[in-house]
Design a protein around this motif. Structure first.
Motif, PDB file in Angstrom:
ATOM      1  N   ASP A 130      -9.480  31.999  10.045  1.00 45.82           N
ATOM      2  CA  ASP A 130      -8.244  31.045   9.878  1.00 45.82           C
ATOM      3  C   ASP A 130      -7.059  31.609   8.967  1.00 45.82           C
ATOM      4  O   ASP A 130      -6.006  31.007   8.722  1.00 45.82           O
ATOM      5  N   SER A 131      -7.034  32.978   8.582  1.00 45.42           N
ATOM      6  CA  SER A 131      -6.259  33.593   7.994  1.00 45.42           C
ATOM      7  C   SER A 131      -5.154  34.216   8.662  1.00 45.42           C
ATOM      8  O   SER A 131      -5.636  35.390   9.508  1.00 45.42           O
ATOM      9  N   ALA A 132      -3.998  33.876   8.600  1.00 43.05           N
ATOM     10  CA  ALA A 132      -2.972  34.719   9.412  1.00 43.05           C
ATOM     11  C   ALA A 132      -2.852  36.205   8.926  1.00 43.05           C
ATOM     12  O   ALA A 132      -2.643  36.890   9.704  1.00 43.05           O
TER      13      ALA A 132
ATOM     14  N   VAL B 234      -5.742  37.909  10.587  1.00 41.27           N
ATOM     15  CA  VAL B 234      -5.540  38.232  11.938  1.00 41.27           C
ATOM     16  C   VAL B 234      -4.408  39.076  12.346  1.00 41.27           C
ATOM     17  O   VAL B 234      -4.484  40.024  13.196  1.00 41.27           O
ATOM     18  N   GLU B 235      -3.473  39.116  11.592  1.00 42.52           N
ATOM     19  CA  GLU B 235      -2.293  40.200  11.638  1.00 42.52           C
ATOM     20  C   GLU B 235      -2.831  41.431  11.540  1.00 42.52           C
ATOM     21  O   GLU B 235      -2.445  42.366  12.397  1.00 42.52           O
TER      22      GLU B 235
ATOM     23  N   LYS C 269      -4.628  42.653  14.461  1.00 47.45           N
ATOM     24  CA  LYS C 269      -3.940  42.892  15.684  1.00 47.45           C
ATOM     25  C   LYS C 269      -3.264  44.325  15.379  1.00 47.45           C
ATOM     26  O   LYS C 269      -3.053  45.084  16.431  1.00 47.45           O
TER      27      LYS C 269
ATOM     28  N   ASN D 275      -9.299  34.130  17.947  1.00 48.59           N
ATOM     29  CA  ASN D 275      -8.112  34.555  17.860  1.00 48.59           C
ATOM     30  C   ASN D 275      -7.635  35.459  19.094  1.00 48.59           C
ATOM     31  O   ASN D 275      -6.431  35.910  18.839  1.00 48.59           O
TER      32      ASN D 275
END
Length: 131
Positions: A15-17, A20-21, A24, A47
């Motif tokens: 859930d942590s942006a 996740v970034e 990526k 994600n």
């Protein structure tokens, strides 16, 4: 980046942006990512990360991995996608050693494993061929 398992922790990471970034960017830079237990499903799959990689995860979450990319190995190293995944606490030592082996090579992995009291049927001596 190594993602720990556990439902609560993996859910928070997924859930942590920021996490996740970071993942990526790691994937874009073709750097290694590893995930164990629920993390392959609750972080990576949730994600859309590493969609073409083969993944293993805790059996309770395996249905969340697309069937074509699902793997039931205790530890799965998809070298083409630079992703290491593992089933859970029972495979944690194998997972950790696979990370060392992948990032630092057989000699370092053998050095790390040598003083441990590992389960004999893990066959590290055959895998490293330097013990």
């Amino acid at each position: 980046i190594v993602l720990p398992g556990g439902v609560e922790g993996a859910t928070c990471l997924g859930d942590s942006a920021l996490v996740v970034e970071m993942l990526k960017q790691q994937q874009c830079d073709q750097k290694w990512v590893a995930a164990i237990c629920a993390a392959p499903a609750l972080v990576l799959e949730k994600n859309g990360l590493f969609p073409d990689a083969y993944k293993s995860c805790h059996p309770a979450f395996i249905e969340q991995i697309p069937e074509a990319k699902r793997n039931t190995r205790r530890v799965m190293n998809d070298k083409d996608h630079k992703l290491i995944t593992s089933q859970g606490p029972g495979s944690a030592l194998e997972f950790a050693v696979e990370i060392v082996l992948t990032l630092a090579g057989k000699e370092k992995a053998a050095e790390v494993v040598a003083p441990m009291t590992v389960i004999p049927n893990l066959n590290y001596d055959k895998k490293f061929a330097v013990l």
